[in-house]
Enzyme design. Structure first.
Site, PDB file in Angstrom:
ATOM      1  N   LEU A   1       0.858  -1.188   0.000  1.00 31.86           N
ATOM      2  CA  LEU A   1       0.000   0.000   0.000  1.00 31.86           C
ATOM      3  C   LEU A   1       0.893   1.236   0.000  1.00 31.86           C
ATOM      4  O   LEU A   1       1.650   1.448   0.946  1.00 31.86           O
ATOM      5  CB  LEU A   1      -0.896  -0.013   1.250  1.00 31.86           C
ATOM      6  CG  LEU A   1      -1.846   1.168   1.456  1.00 31.86           C
ATOM      7  CD1 LEU A   1      -2.960   1.146   0.416  1.00 31.86           C
ATOM      8  CD2 LEU A   1      -2.430   1.118   2.875  1.00 31.86           C
ATOM      9  N   HIS A   2       0.804   2.048  -1.075  1.00 35.73           N
ATOM     10  CA  HIS A   2       1.643   3.248  -1.083  1.00 35.73           C
ATOM     11  C   HIS A   2       1.104   4.393  -1.925  1.00 35.73           C
ATOM     12  O   HIS A   2       1.608   5.506  -1.847  1.00 35.73           O
ATOM     13  CB  HIS A   2       3.047   2.903  -1.586  1.00 35.73           C
ATOM     14  CG  HIS A   2       3.113   2.724  -3.077  1.00 35.73           C
ATOM     15  ND1 HIS A   2       2.779   1.535  -3.687  1.00 35.73           N
ATOM     16  CD2 HIS A   2       3.450   3.576  -4.072  1.00 35.73           C
ATOM     17  CE1 HIS A   2       2.920   1.674  -4.992  1.00 35.73           C
ATOM     18  NE2 HIS A   2       3.319   2.899  -5.252  1.00 35.73           N
ATOM     19  N   ARG A   3       0.081   4.159  -2.739  1.00 41.71           N
ATOM     20  CA  ARG A   3      -0.389   5.205  -3.653  1.00 41.71           C
ATOM     21  C   ARG A   3      -0.933   6.404  -2.876  1.00 41.71           C
ATOM     22  O   ARG A   3      -1.678   6.254  -1.909  1.00 41.71           O
ATOM     23  CB  ARG A   3      -1.481   4.670  -4.564  1.00 41.71           C
ATOM     24  CG  ARG A   3      -1.012   3.664  -5.585  1.00 41.71           C
ATOM     25  CD  ARG A   3      -0.472   4.340  -6.823  1.00 41.71           C
ATOM     26  NE  ARG A   3      -0.060   3.350  -7.804  1.00 41.71           N
ATOM     27  CZ  ARG A   3       0.410   3.642  -9.008  1.00 41.71           C
ATOM     28  NH1 ARG A   3       0.514   4.895  -9.375  1.00 41.71           N
ATOM     29  NH2 ARG A   3       0.785   2.692  -9.830  1.00 41.71           N
TER      30      ARG A   3
END
Length: 357
Positions: free
Chosen positions: A203-205
């Protein structure tokens, strides 16, 4: 001797460049100069990939890794322009859709140096994503557009590239080349006690981490999945960790530090499902035969959705949990070589060297 300046800056680009650079070394008549913008700068996000993948140390290191999108891109643009003027390449080669990609393409175009774009034509059709802006603008100033899929090539044709002075080619995806080449060197992350039948999550957007409501929905879903469906293992991006802490959320899954590519390959190969908002990880799941639940509302990899290998669920807690239950431990098959079957790097280098038919 043709001189190519390769621009890289972020994890996926290191992996893509590793296979193309290896093919360049095997070709005649090409000299490659590597420029690293520094976009991914800490040892876990950058140095480890050079060490593992055997990429030559960059000839030029800019160390630009902070600031807003505009500030970062502007600083990169100025420094890449200096490098182009000093080294006078015959072509600039860029990968993907990062700020480093756009800065390299713009600097080259303004100096009238031809640009080759690896991963051209991808579209999520969401202009709120900075990556979408980067990839569209990069395509517009490129004269060699290397498309990983038929849908990417179709996107460019719809945008009028048939009438432009540019060569648009479907060559396959270099990330599949890398996955096949490095699979045997995969290693378990140090210190990880492997839960049985685990789910891998990344998860990084910004669309998720910078939106408190979306982030809360995803974290709630991860906690529920971890508690009720299967253990979740999550390498935590530094920016994601900071966003979770800033939002005052408690994440109750197995979190680990960012991992190198070989560790990521091990996790992909041994998990029962992938949960991600990463474009690259969606494909990597497919390369290793794993179903993917994507924490986004759109994806540039539409062929995976059409093939039933990927389901888009956004950030809604219930949709995420329902999709996980449908897909956990389900295998997927690449029946039609959607991404070229591992021959993309050779095809790209043949074009760069002028040997393609």
């Amino acid at each position: 001797m043709q001189r190519i300046l390769t621009i890289i800056g972020a994890r996926p680009q290191f992996i893509k460049a590793s296979v193309v650079s290896r093919a360049i070394k095997q070709a005649d008549g090409i000299e490659e100069i590597m420029l690293h913008t520094g976009q991914h700068f800490d040892a876990n996000m950058s140095d480890i990939f050079f060490n593992q993948l055997g990429i030559p140390r960059p000839d030029i290191q800019l160390n630009i890794h902070s600031g807003s999108h505009g500030e970062m891109t502007g600083r990169m643009l100025a420094e890449i322009e200096k490098a182009i003027m000093e080294h006078r390449p015959d072509r600039v080669l860029v990968y993907g859709d990062t700020n480093s990609t756009l800065a390299g393409a713009l600097a080259a175009a303004k100096l009238h140096v031809p640009v080759a774009h690896v991963e051209a034509g991808l579209r999520s059709f969401n202009m709120r994503m900075p990556e979408e802006v980067n990839r569209i603008l990069t395509d517009q100033v490129s004269d060699l557009l290397f498309c990983p899929t038929q849908s990417a090539l179709d996107n460019l044709n719809r945008e009028g590239f048939r009438e432009k002075q540019a060569k648009v080619l479907r060559v396959g995806d270099v990330m599949q080349d890398a996955a096949l080449f490095f699979a045997k060197r995969a290693v378990i992350p140090i210190g990880l006690e492997v839960p049985e039948a685990f789910i891998l999550c990344t998860l990084h957007r910004a669309e998720n981490t910078d939106d408190p409501e979306r982030l809360a929905g995803i974290v709630a879903a991860l906690n529920q999945v971890h508690r009720e469906v299967a253990p979740v293992v999550m390498p935590v991006h530094p920016r994601t960790k900071a966003a979770i802490e800033r939002a005052g959320l408690a994440i109750n899954v197995t979190t680990i530090d960012p991992v190198g590519y070989f560790e990521m390959v091990w996790l992909l190969n041994h998990c029962g499902l992938v949960l991600t908002d990463s474009g690259g990880v969606q494909k990597e799941a497919f390369f290793f035969g794993k179903a993917c639940v994507t924490l986004r509302d759109q994806t540039e990899w539409v062929e995976l959705v059409e093939a039933g290998a990927n389901e888009l669920v956004g950030a809604d807690c219930q949709r995420i949990e329902d999709a996980v239950r449908r897909h956990v431990n389900r295998s997927v098959e690449d029946l039609h070589e959607l991404y070229g079957g591992g021959r993309a790097a050779r095809a790209i280098v043949d074009v760069l060297a002028g040997n393609a038919s």
